[in-house]
Design a protein around this motif. Structure first.
Motif, PDB file in Angstrom:
ATOM      1  N   SER A 146       0.654  -1.074   0.068  1.00  0.00           N
ATOM      2  CA  SER A 146      -0.053  -0.047  -0.076  1.00  0.00           C
ATOM      3  C   SER A 146       0.843   1.176   0.052  1.00  0.00           C
ATOM      4  N   THR A 147       0.325   2.208  -0.500  1.00  0.00           N
ATOM      5  CA  THR A 147       0.858   3.588  -0.422  1.00  0.00           C
ATOM      6  C   THR A 147      -0.234   4.726  -0.447  1.00  0.00           C
ATOM      7  N   ASP A 148      -0.271   5.436   0.729  1.00  0.00           N
ATOM      8  CA  ASP A 148      -1.049   6.323   1.266  1.00  0.00           C
ATOM      9  C   ASP A 148      -0.527   7.881   1.023  1.00  0.00           C
ATOM     10  N   PHE A 149      -1.375   8.658   0.629  1.00  0.00           N
ATOM     11  CA  PHE A 149      -0.989  10.094   0.204  1.00  0.00           C
ATOM     12  C   PHE A 149      -2.067  10.856   1.247  1.00  0.00           C
ATOM     13  N   THR A 150      -1.611  11.314   2.341  1.00  0.00           N
ATOM     14  CA  THR A 150      -2.557  12.169   3.314  1.00  0.00           C
ATOM     15  C   THR A 150      -2.137  13.590   3.308  1.00  0.00           C
ATOM     16  N   PHE A 151      -3.184  14.465   3.184  1.00  0.00           N
ATOM     17  CA  PHE A 151      -3.062  15.901   3.367  1.00  0.00           C
ATOM     18  C   PHE A 151      -3.994  16.270   4.365  1.00  0.00           C
ATOM     19  N   ALA A 152      -3.279  16.853   5.001  1.00  0.00           N
ATOM     20  CA  ALA A 152      -3.590  17.763   6.688  1.00  0.00           C
ATOM     21  C   ALA A 152      -3.617  19.064   6.288  1.00  0.00           C
ATOM     22  N   ILE A 153      -4.704  19.769   6.468  1.00  0.00           N
ATOM     23  CA  ILE A 153      -4.996  21.289   6.361  1.00  0.00           C
ATOM     24  C   ILE A 153      -5.002  21.711   7.852  1.00  0.00           C
ATOM     25  N   VAL A 154      -4.138  22.704   8.045  1.00  0.00           N
ATOM     26  CA  VAL A 154      -4.222  23.591   9.389  1.00  0.00           C
ATOM     27  C   VAL A 154      -5.002  24.663   9.101  1.00  0.00           C
ATOM     28  N   ALA A 155      -6.252  25.023   9.925  1.00  0.00           N
ATOM     29  CA  ALA A 155      -6.836  26.145   9.475  1.00  0.00           C
ATOM     30  C   ALA A 155      -7.447  26.810  10.893  1.00  0.00           C
ATOM     31  N   ASP A 156      -8.138  28.088  10.516  1.00  0.00           N
ATOM     32  CA  ASP A 156      -8.845  28.592  11.314  1.00  0.00           C
ATOM     33  C   ASP A 156     -10.037  28.594  11.665  1.00  0.00           C
ATOM     34  N   ALA A 157     -10.719  27.702  10.873  1.00  0.00           N
ATOM     35  CA  ALA A 157     -12.085  27.535  10.990  1.00  0.00           C
ATOM     36  C   ALA A 157     -12.542  26.457   9.987  1.00  0.00           C
ATOM     37  N   ILE A 158     -13.495  25.558  10.127  1.00  0.00           N
ATOM     38  CA  ILE A 158     -13.860  24.437   9.293  1.00  0.00           C
ATOM     39  C   ILE A 158     -15.473  24.546   9.023  1.00  0.00           C
ATOM     40  N   ALA A 159     -15.924  25.099   7.865  1.00  0.00           N
ATOM     41  CA  ALA A 159     -17.171  24.977   7.749  1.00  0.00           C
ATOM     42  C   ALA A 159     -17.809  23.553   7.531  1.00  0.00           C
ATOM     43  N   ASP A 160     -19.051  23.703   7.786  1.00  0.00           N
ATOM     44  CA  ASP A 160     -19.886  22.301   7.828  1.00  0.00           C
ATOM     45  C   ASP A 160     -19.829  21.581   6.813  1.00  0.00           C
ATOM     46  N   ASP A 161     -19.878  22.247   5.512  1.00  0.00           N
ATOM     47  CA  ASP A 161     -19.749  21.419   4.338  1.00  0.00           C
ATOM     48  C   ASP A 161     -18.202  21.053   4.204  1.00  0.00           C
ATOM     49  N   VAL A 162     -17.223  21.469   4.403  1.00  0.00           N
ATOM     50  CA  VAL A 162     -16.184  21.130   4.407  1.00  0.00           C
ATOM     51  C   VAL A 162     -15.813  19.730   5.231  1.00  0.00           C
ATOM     52  N   ALA A 163     -16.214  19.863   6.518  1.00  0.00           N
ATOM     53  CA  ALA A 163     -16.421  18.898   7.647  1.00  0.00           C
ATOM     54  C   ALA A 163     -17.035  17.521   7.106  1.00  0.00           C
ATOM     55  N   ASP A 164     -18.296  17.747   6.410  1.00  0.00           N
ATOM     56  CA  ASP A 164     -18.798  16.904   5.918  1.00  0.00           C
ATOM     57  C   ASP A 164     -18.076  16.117   4.659  1.00  0.00           C
ATOM     58  N   PHE A 165     -17.535  17.061   3.889  1.00  0.00           N
ATOM     59  CA  PHE A 165     -16.920  16.364   2.837  1.00  0.00           C
ATOM     60  C   PHE A 165     -15.551  15.762   3.218  1.00  0.00           C
ATOM     61  N   VAL A 166     -14.847  16.024   4.234  1.00  0.00           N
ATOM     62  CA  VAL A 166     -13.767  15.158   4.738  1.00  0.00           C
ATOM     63  C   VAL A 166     -14.107  13.980   5.437  1.00  0.00           C
TER      64      VAL A 166
END
Length: 232
Positions: A146-166
């Motif tokens: 397996s090979t994983d590619f993980t993207f971590a976003i450091v944010a000031d705020a997370i909107a509801d639609d963004v949280a749902d998408f993640v």
């Protein structure tokens, strides 16, 4: 098979040695942080880069026992303040380490970026970048697991639609129907000031970004899943 032994090696050593970048046992978290999260100036490993952001320094300290870390990493026209790579090589051998069989190779690439208020479009773009990197970088030979590619976003705020998408994000590709393993793209979004984060289902490294909590040694993470699979 009588006389068969197993070894799991990381980038720079065997399980239990815990050098930077090597695979370690699931219940070994390594040195994490001083009480309250502050790192004493004389307690910083010489080989570990420092960041100007204290939060990234705390994340780096959690990742360092398992990942090789770099600052200001550029790939495919994008630049990331932090990049980490985990490599796991599992082998079984008979009587002597020179006689090996059933080798399995696993990698995870972690890309950390800072976006004040990420959008679903930002996340979609990162997922597409992961797909391109998987197509360009993965050597899908018979030893690949397996090979994983993980993207971590450091944010000031997370909107509801963004949280749902993640939370609902799933992006796994079987290589040759699974005969050559798989690739997977994962997403994490974290708001350090609010002490909150959200991650897709297979983003085990999320624990490293939740610096306000202790790492749970009972959570096996990527390495634990790999060892569980190859032990069957």
């Amino acid at each position: 098979m009588t006389g068969a032994n197993e070894e799991t090696d990381g980038a720079n050593g065997s399980i239990g040695e815990a050098p930077s970048g090597s695979a370690t046992a699931p219940d070994s978290t390594g040195p994490i942080e001083a009480e309250g999260g502050a790192l004493p100036a004389d307690d910083w490993p010489d080989e570990l880069p420092r960041w100007d952001d204290e939060y990234l320094n705390r994340v780096a300290r959690r990742l360092a026992p398992h990942y090789d870390l770099e600052r200001d990493y550029a790939v495919d026209g994008e630049r990331f303040p932090m990049y980490g790579e985990l490599r796991i090589q599992h082998q079984r051998h008979v009587l002597h380490p020179s006689v090996t069989f059933a080798e399995h190779r696993t990698q995870e690439h972690v890309f950390v970026c800072e976006i004040d208020r990420p959008t679903v479009g930002d996340l979609t773009a990162l997922g597409a970048l992961g797909d391109r990197l998987a197509a360009d970088r993965v050597d899908a030979d018979e030893d690949h697991y397996s090979t994983d590619f993980t993207f971590a976003i450091v944010a000031d705020a997370i909107a509801d639609d963004v949280a749902d998408f993640v939370e609902g994000y799933s992006n796994r590709t079987l290589l040759r129907g699974g005969l050559r393993g798989h690739t997977e793209v994962n997403l994490i979004a974290v708001v350090p000031d609010a002490e909150t984060s959200v991650a897709s289902a297979s983003a085990d490294v999320e624990q490293a970004f939740r610096v306000w909590e202790s790492i749970d040694p009972d959570e096996p993470g990527l390495l634990g899943r790999v060892l569980s699979w190859v032990a069957r």
